[in-house]
Design a protein around this motif. Sequence first.
Motif, short mmCIF file in Angstrom:
data_model
loop_
_atom_site.label_atom_id
_atom_site.label_comp_id
_atom_site.label_asym_id
_atom_site.label_seq_id
_atom_site.Cartn_x
_atom_site.Cartn_y
_atom_site.Cartn_z
N VAL A 93 1.01 -1.17 -0.02
CA VAL A 93 0.09 0.11 -0.03
C VAL A 93 0.89 1.23 -0.07
N SER A 94 2.09 1.07 0.89
CA SER A 94 2.77 2.62 0.97
C SER A 94 3.21 2.61 -0.45
N GLN A 109 6.39 12.81 3.74
CA GLN A 109 6.34 13.86 4.79
C GLN A 109 6.06 15.42 4.39
N ASP A 110 5.81 15.52 3.05
CA ASP A 110 5.09 16.75 2.64
C ASP A 110 3.65 16.97 2.84
N VAL A 111 3.03 15.62 2.82
CA VAL A 111 1.47 15.79 3.54
C VAL A 111 1.09 15.47 4.76
N GLY A 112 2.32 14.93 5.30
CA GLY A 112 2.11 14.63 6.78
C GLY A 112 1.30 13.51 7.04
N ARG A 113 1.58 12.64 8.21
CA ARG A 113 1.16 11.57 8.66
C ARG A 113 -0.35 11.27 8.54
N GLU A 114 -0.94 12.34 9.07
CA GLU A 114 -2.60 12.26 9.29
C GLU A 114 -3.17 12.30 7.89
N ARG A 119 -5.59 9.08 3.14
CA ARG A 119 -5.57 8.68 1.85
C ARG A 119 -5.53 7.20 1.85
N ALA A 120 -4.52 6.76 2.65
CA ALA A 120 -4.67 5.35 2.43
C ALA A 120 -5.82 4.74 2.69
N TRP A 121 -6.59 5.09 3.75
CA TRP A 121 -7.85 4.38 4.24
C TRP A 121 -8.94 4.92 2.97
N GLU A 122 -8.86 5.87 2.26
CA GLU A 122 -9.63 6.19 1.27
C GLU A 122 -9.48 5.15 0.12
N TRP A 413 4.48 4.33 7.43
CA TRP A 413 3.25 4.90 8.12
C TRP A 413 2.11 4.09 8.06
N TRP A 414 1.71 3.43 7.15
CA TRP A 414 0.38 2.55 6.94
C TRP A 414 0.85 1.10 8.00
#
Length: 917
Positions: A93-94, A109-114, A119-122, A413-414
């Motif tokens: 997924v990453s 890092q540009d969009v941030g973890r949250e 995006r990952a869940w979407e 992060w995912w």
Amino acid sequence: MTAATPNLPSQYDPATAEAKWQQLWEANAVFKADPNNPGEPYCIVIPPPNVTGSLHMGHAFEHSLIDVLVRYHRMLGRNTLWLPGTDHASIAVSTILDKELKAQRKKRQDVGREAYLERAWEWKEESGGTIVGQLRRLGLSVDWSRERFTLDEGLSDAVLEAFIKLYDEKLIYRGKYLVNWCPATQSAVSDLEVENQEVNGHLWHFRYPLTDGSGFVEVATTRPETMLGDTAVAVNPNDDRYQSFVGKTLTLPLVGRQIPIIADEYVDSTFGTGCVKVTPAHDPNDFEMGKRHNLPFINIMNKDGSLNENAGVFQGQDRFVARKNVVAQLDAEGFLVKIEDYKHTVPYSDRGKVPVEPLLSTQWFVKIRPMADQTLAFLDQQQSPAFIPDRWTKVYRDWLVSLRDWCISRQLWWGHQIPAWYAVNETGGEIRDNTPFVVARNEAEAKEKAIAQFGADVQLVQDPDVLDTWFSSGLWPFSTLGWPEQTADLARYYPTTTLVTGFDIIFFWVARMTMMAGHFTGQMPFQTVYIHGLVRDENNKKMSKSSNNGIDPLLLINKYGTDALRYTLIREVAGAGQDIRLEYNRKTDESATVEASRNFTNKLWNASRFVLMNLGSGEWGVGSGENQLPSHNSLELADRWILSRFHQVTQQTRDAIDNFGLGEAAKGLYEFIWGDFCDWYIELVKPRLQGEAAESKQTVQQVLVFVLEGILKLLHPFTPHITEEIWHTLTQAGDDRYLALQPYPEKDSSLIDIELEQQFELLIGTIRTIRNLRAEAEIKPAVKVTAILQTESDREQQILTAGQAYIKELAKVETLTITTINDATQVDTDASQAIAGVVGTVQVVIPLAGVVDLEAQRTKIERDLKRIEAEVQALSGRLGNPGFVNKAPADVVEGARATLAEAEKQAEILRDRLGKL
């Protein structure tokens, strides 16, 4: 079933039937498990496919095997649960998300973890269900109401509980160790995620000068760039050549650093020069030597695979670019001795598909030895779990013995974020190797622990890394059932019964599940591990994406139907653990093997139509347990034979499935249904169905119904859709009754007659021989013949006499004479005017006078033989010409050889027929 017996459509439409039953099974919760129901539990948890995946032939094969087992045991009356789910696939997924960001010229890092996780869940909601929808197309009898995902709330709680328990027991620790680093994904990977590939490389030899100017030593390496991080050169303490060198120092070329010559038993004095460069921060064996000799650990590598500031002038260069430049510089300064071609093994990242880099890094580890030893005790003392085939037991044991500590942190992060919080204000807001931390279930608990531990209200930051996906997958057999809560499902269905998986995942998954389960539940997670083989292509090569030889199962399902594909995959299994081969034409998306299974389902469909059309009026009680057979006295020879064969096949099928011989079971059913039932019994009883004898006709109808329903039950685990469709038509069952929930047939020993079956083999063989002789003599189908059966055996004469009506009907014989060979009253037949064959010890003779024009037939065969022999001669001459064999394309030569072999076979058949005439 009453007089209004509906018939089946003239043709079976798999697409319509399969979609219908898949929807009805799910809508009516046919496969929903209830822990309160009676019956011995039978539970399988699905090997969770990656949420990023799509259905491939390996999935189709594995899940077809599982579904046979699950449906079979459900029909045996066991309390059955097949639990589905998917894995969150951190790296996969990453990779998808990172590619999307890269296209936007961004990094995570540009969009941030949250925002990244949003995006990952979407993505998961939009695209992650693809594999689940495709699995539904296979008609799997899973309990979809219990579907799990490794990042769902319950499984996340289980992961958190497992981590904290292991940490509290000092089985999880954080430390700086050498890990397998994947520069492509920029994450650590475990030993199990490394694929060793043999490559054609080089072995570079360099001189390292002694600092005192008295000479040099020669070292050899396959990774020249790592010499920039060398901190010693090692020799074996028993190597006489170098004993006087031990303790001296060398001046490292290009760097100028003085490094010692050390003595270590690890060094193989017979390999190369007997001198080994030591790079503790970039080689596992050097790492251990570095610890033993207190050597400096100098890391020269950045996480993206480029060289860092410790590499001097080579800083910023990619590792493979630096390799060339380091060699060139050593050569220019006179340190390069020689370069040898060298075939060796290079570890590649299974996900990143690039060579891994041993890298010194601070990571989280599981202390594996205590857990592995406990699992070995289960294996050695309780033989649990049992492996099928048994040869995999040793592989599994050897793996457990050799396991090293498991690196469980991933720089992604995912996934499940590591539940550790760092007191960053103690280290200037930066997480360093020695930053103090606490492990807790949540931030509030972490805050309490930090205050208690550090004595002040500190600023905390959670560890940014996530856990290795295999950590959550290792808990799968019990976390999916509710652990750590003591749920009804866990109490009823755990330990699970069987794990079905490929041999290539024993180390990735099976060993981790057994270690985790042994530690947390005190039991092995499954009783049996059934190891299946691989799906191979038409050239016997393993199907894989990298080889570009995979087959999309959905193409074959759309063309031939799900049941046909499932049956093919199962029937092709020669034995437990064996690979299967799937013939496939990539230009037309056609498969001869799947087409054969489609023809089999059509054969069953047409036979069922025949039975239904010939039932007429009557009360058959089909599917209600009332479809009893008529009295034994009313059964005729063919009836008793088919019932004996049915009960024999019933027991053989049960024995085969019980012993994981699924391919054997599928083949046996194929032969019985196509051969015994369709080709023989139905043909044998047609005259009785069309005759005037009411009792005989009713007996046939009852036997047909009984055997057909039994066949549908026997075959249902293999081809669930068509059998459910026919059964519902046959039984007129309502929405509350399903074939999938009917009891599996049991053997009735009183109806098995081995002697009768052997007698029938003689009858069938005789009919087949007469048919073959008719074909060879080119006797038209409508023409009835005279046949003479001669035998020396009184027993065979009795059998043939008892079955003469069948022989006359099915072989189109008008006059049948059965005699002993020495009987003076036997028919006198001119051998030159007859054709003969043999079945067992019975000679079959068909007089041809007045039936065929022998001279015309002989002339035709001679003409065909002459033509074929000319073709054989031409092909033999062509293949005997070295110019053709050596210069023509390989496929042309192979085609000529195949044509020659076929022509030679045709010539042999024609000569045989000519000889018989």
